[in-house]
Write a protein that holds these residues in place. Sequence first.
Motif, short mmCIF file in Angstrom:
data_model
loop_
_atom_site.label_atom_id
_atom_site.label_comp_id
_atom_site.label_asym_id
_atom_site.label_seq_id
_atom_site.Cartn_x
_atom_site.Cartn_y
_atom_site.Cartn_z
N GLN A 232 8.37 18.17 -2.97
CA GLN A 232 7.32 18.41 -2.00
C GLN A 232 5.97 18.51 -2.70
O GLN A 232 5.87 18.99 -3.84
CB GLN A 232 7.56 19.73 -1.24
N ILE A 233 4.92 18.08 -2.01
CA ILE A 233 3.57 18.17 -2.58
C ILE A 233 3.09 19.60 -2.45
O ILE A 233 3.13 20.20 -1.37
CB ILE A 233 2.61 17.20 -1.87
N VAL B 128 0.85 -1.19 0.00
CA VAL B 128 0.00 0.00 0.00
C VAL B 128 0.89 1.24 0.00
O VAL B 128 1.85 1.32 0.77
CB VAL B 128 -0.94 0.01 1.24
N ILE B 129 0.58 2.17 -0.86
CA ILE B 129 1.33 3.42 -0.94
C ILE B 129 0.48 4.51 -0.30
O ILE B 129 -0.64 4.77 -0.76
CB ILE B 129 1.66 3.80 -2.40
N ARG B 130 1.00 5.13 0.75
CA ARG B 130 0.27 6.21 1.43
C ARG B 130 1.00 7.53 1.16
O ARG B 130 2.21 7.64 1.38
CB ARG B 130 0.21 5.95 2.92
N ILE B 131 0.22 8.49 0.70
CA ILE B 131 0.77 9.80 0.39
C ILE B 131 -0.10 10.84 1.09
O ILE B 131 -1.32 10.84 0.92
CB ILE B 131 0.80 10.06 -1.13
N ASP B 132 0.54 11.71 1.88
CA ASP B 132 -0.20 12.83 2.47
C ASP B 132 0.57 14.12 2.18
O ASP B 132 1.59 14.10 1.48
CB ASP B 132 -0.45 12.62 3.97
N GLY B 133 0.11 15.21 2.72
CA GLY B 133 0.70 16.52 2.41
C GLY B 133 2.16 16.66 2.82
O GLY B 133 2.88 17.50 2.27
N ASP B 134 2.63 15.86 3.77
CA ASP B 134 4.01 15.96 4.24
C ASP B 134 4.95 14.97 3.57
O ASP B 134 6.16 14.97 3.85
CB ASP B 134 4.06 15.72 5.76
N THR B 135 4.43 14.13 2.70
CA THR B 135 5.25 13.09 2.06
C THR B 135 6.23 13.71 1.06
O THR B 135 5.85 14.55 0.23
CB THR B 135 4.36 12.07 1.33
N VAL B 136 7.49 13.31 1.17
CA VAL B 136 8.50 13.70 0.18
C VAL B 136 8.49 12.59 -0.88
O VAL B 136 8.60 11.41 -0.56
CB VAL B 136 9.89 13.82 0.83
#
Length: 197
Positions: free
Chosen positions: A195-196, A134-142
């Motif tokens: 950065q996102i 599972v790939i989790r991406i949020d606002g702080d993910t580099v």
Amino acid sequence: MNSYIQPLNEYSQINDIRDFIKAGKMPVRITGCTDSQKGNLIAALNAKTRLIVAPNELKARELFTDYLLYDKNALIYPAKDIIFYNADVHGSAIIVERQKCIRRLLEGGEVTVFTSFEACMDKIMTPDRIRENVIRIDGDTVIDMDELAAKLVSIGYGRVDETTQPGEFAIRGGIIDIFPVAEENPYRIEMWGDQID
């Protein structure tokens, strides 16, 4: 819906089955129920997770359609269409339905899944292996775009110029489009460097 289920509470056999479920004496097998009563009985049992295995794909879909009266969130786990599965004639509909079931089961919570015997015979990854991918991406993910692209390809996503169907992703400049297999719409991630944005 309670008016459909309430009459079943008068039967001691229903309460016995509920007691077996609560005590974890599983699986519970029930026979002798007519097709028109099966959805009602399944809804009355109040189990957190229900797996309904039908003798074939047609019967599984019939039961699933009847049960939608009781639970609009029920899912169908279809068998692979042996004739067309490798030819990719079916599109991604079967994969999407299967992934929705797997996702809901891994997330926990109440779920009812209808399937057929032949679908149960398919080999799939273990739940632990699925969770690892599972790939989790949020606002702080580099995000390293090359690493993300390699990970998506390794778990079966196809790289395309423009995402149009589940299981595809596209990277154009600082824009990443991913169409998750178990979702109705793709996601867009806009990058500012790594950065996102």
